[in-house]
Design a protein around this motif. Structure first.
Motif, mmCIF file in Angstrom:
data_model
loop_
_atom_site.group_PDB
_atom_site.id
_atom_site.type_symbol
_atom_site.label_atom_id
_atom_site.label_comp_id
_atom_site.label_asym_id
_atom_site.label_seq_id
_atom_site.Cartn_x
_atom_site.Cartn_y
_atom_site.Cartn_z
ATOM 1 N N ALA A 1 1.617 5.222 0.169
ATOM 2 C CA ALA A 1 1.071 6.442 0.772
ATOM 3 C C ALA A 1 2.099 7.546 0.573
ATOM 4 O O ALA A 1 3.113 7.591 1.262
ATOM 5 C CB ALA A 1 0.789 6.231 2.254
ATOM 6 N N GLN B 1 0.852 -1.184 0.000
ATOM 7 C CA GLN B 1 0.000 0.000 0.000
ATOM 8 C C GLN B 1 0.890 1.237 0.000
ATOM 9 O O GLN B 1 1.641 1.471 0.950
ATOM 10 C CB GLN B 1 -0.923 0.008 1.225
ATOM 11 N N ASP C 1 1.670 10.746 1.032
ATOM 12 C CA ASP C 1 1.550 11.834 2.005
ATOM 13 C C ASP C 1 1.383 11.282 3.411
ATOM 14 O O ASP C 1 0.972 10.134 3.611
ATOM 15 C CB ASP C 1 0.368 12.746 1.660
ATOM 16 N N LEU D 1 -3.205 4.402 7.221
ATOM 17 C CA LEU D 1 -2.955 3.017 6.841
ATOM 18 C C LEU D 1 -2.264 2.216 7.938
ATOM 19 O O LEU D 1 -2.532 1.021 8.098
ATOM 20 C CB LEU D 1 -2.110 2.970 5.567
ATOM 21 N N ASP E 1 -0.690 12.036 5.927
ATOM 22 C CA ASP E 1 -2.032 11.738 6.435
ATOM 23 C C ASP E 1 -2.503 10.359 5.974
ATOM 24 O O ASP E 1 -3.076 9.592 6.760
ATOM 25 C CB ASP E 1 -3.025 12.812 5.975
ATOM 26 N N THR E 2 -2.286 10.050 4.705
ATOM 27 C CA THR E 2 -2.676 8.736 4.193
ATOM 28 C C THR E 2 -1.886 7.636 4.891
ATOM 29 O O THR E 2 -2.444 6.596 5.272
ATOM 30 C CB THR E 2 -2.445 8.659 2.679
#
Length: 298
Positions: free
Chosen positions: A191, A189, A193, A200, A195-196
């Motif tokens: 991410a 996965q 940034d 996760l 925040d993402t």
């Protein structure tokens, strides 16, 4: 259903209605012929809140509409279709149909969400009368592969966790890890940034990993803090010695514990040269952690 377990459990604790949906039969595939993830699921809350997705998001709106008329209890077996234009927009191989269940989260035994949060395998049986889902019970998952079976009397779904590696940030090493992880049967996965990435890492368990490559300590620090507050079994952070020290100072200055869990420099010392070999070293170290054969840190 592992990705939505934390959200559903929180909703149920607070008394917020939440509907849950997952696919139990489909002829849809991703572009290139890759199969759909049998653990994918969707949580729907009043007001349009959504967590997770089904068939790369192609089914989400239709299932949300089914949930909106479902009411507060019970559930239904529903059938949805994806046209050619939708399939292309969502990265599917082509048009097709799917059978899914949509049900109130309270229909499933409370232990369901506890097991999912612990990333344990489970098997749930849904009794049906026509298209109505009337009851649910947990069964022994041993000997059953992930997936669903459907007949006129019941829907049975088995969930098994897939090791997940969250790749926080960017760069060639993470790109190589994203390509290699599926070869091990892992889910990668990305991410880009903070925040993402923080969202996760929250639901990860001991069999999962986080690899961070962020150069800004104000972005990397919060991601590592959220990771260390969770249960990810392997944590690695890329960067120079100066960057390592900056991150450690940021974390320790805020009272973050567990800094010894962070592998930095990342990966086993195999004389890696170039992004691909560094990625191999990181995956080897993560495998060693999972198998209990990790090398002691110097």
């Amino acid at each position: 259903m592992y990705d939505i377990a934390l959200t559903v459990a929180a909703c149920l604790r607070s008394g917020t209605r939440v509907h849950v949906s997952w696919v139990v039969g489909s002829d849809l595939t991703l572009a290139g012929g890759a199969p759909l993830d049998p653990n994918s699921s969707l949580a729907l809350t009043p007001g349009g809140g959504r967590v997770g997705s089904l068939c790369a998001g192609a089914l989400d709106q239709q299932l949300a509409e089914h949930a909106s008329v479902l009411g507060e209890t019970g559930g239904r077996v529903v059938r949805v279709a994806v046209g050619e234009l939708e399939a292309e927009a969502f990265g599917l191989a082509g048009a097709g149909t799917a059978t899914a269940v949509v049900l109130n989260g309270e229909l499933l035994p409370a232990a369901t969400w506890e097991l999912l949060q612990e990333r344990q395998p489970l098997r749930v049986r849904l009794a049906r009368e026509g298209d109505e889902l009337t009851a649910a019970a947990l069964q022994d998952p041993d000997g059953h592969e992930a997936g669903s079976s459907v007949n006129d009397l019941e829907v049975v779904t088995t969930c098994r966790p897939v090791p997940t590696v969250v790749l926080a940030g960017g760069g060639p090493v993470l790109a190589a890890l994203e390509q290699m992880a599926p070869l091990l049967g892992w889910r990668a996965q990305r991410a880009s940034d903070a925040d993402t990435a923080r969202a996760l890492v929250v639901g990860l368990g001991p069999g999962d990993a986080v690899v961070l490559a962020m150069h800004d300590v104000e972005l990397a620090g919060p991601v590592l803090a959220s990771t260390l507050d969770g249960r990810a079994g392997y944590v690695a952070a890329l960067g120079s010695r100066a960057m390592q020290q900056s991150r450690e100072t940021w974390l320790s200055g805020r009272g973050i514990e567990g800094l010894e869990r962070i592998h930095t420099p990342a990966g086993l010392d195999i004389g890696a040269d170039g992004p691909a070999q560094v990625a191999v070293a990181i995956l080897a170290q993560a495998i060693a952690e999972r198998s209990g054969r990790a090398q002691a840190k110097a």
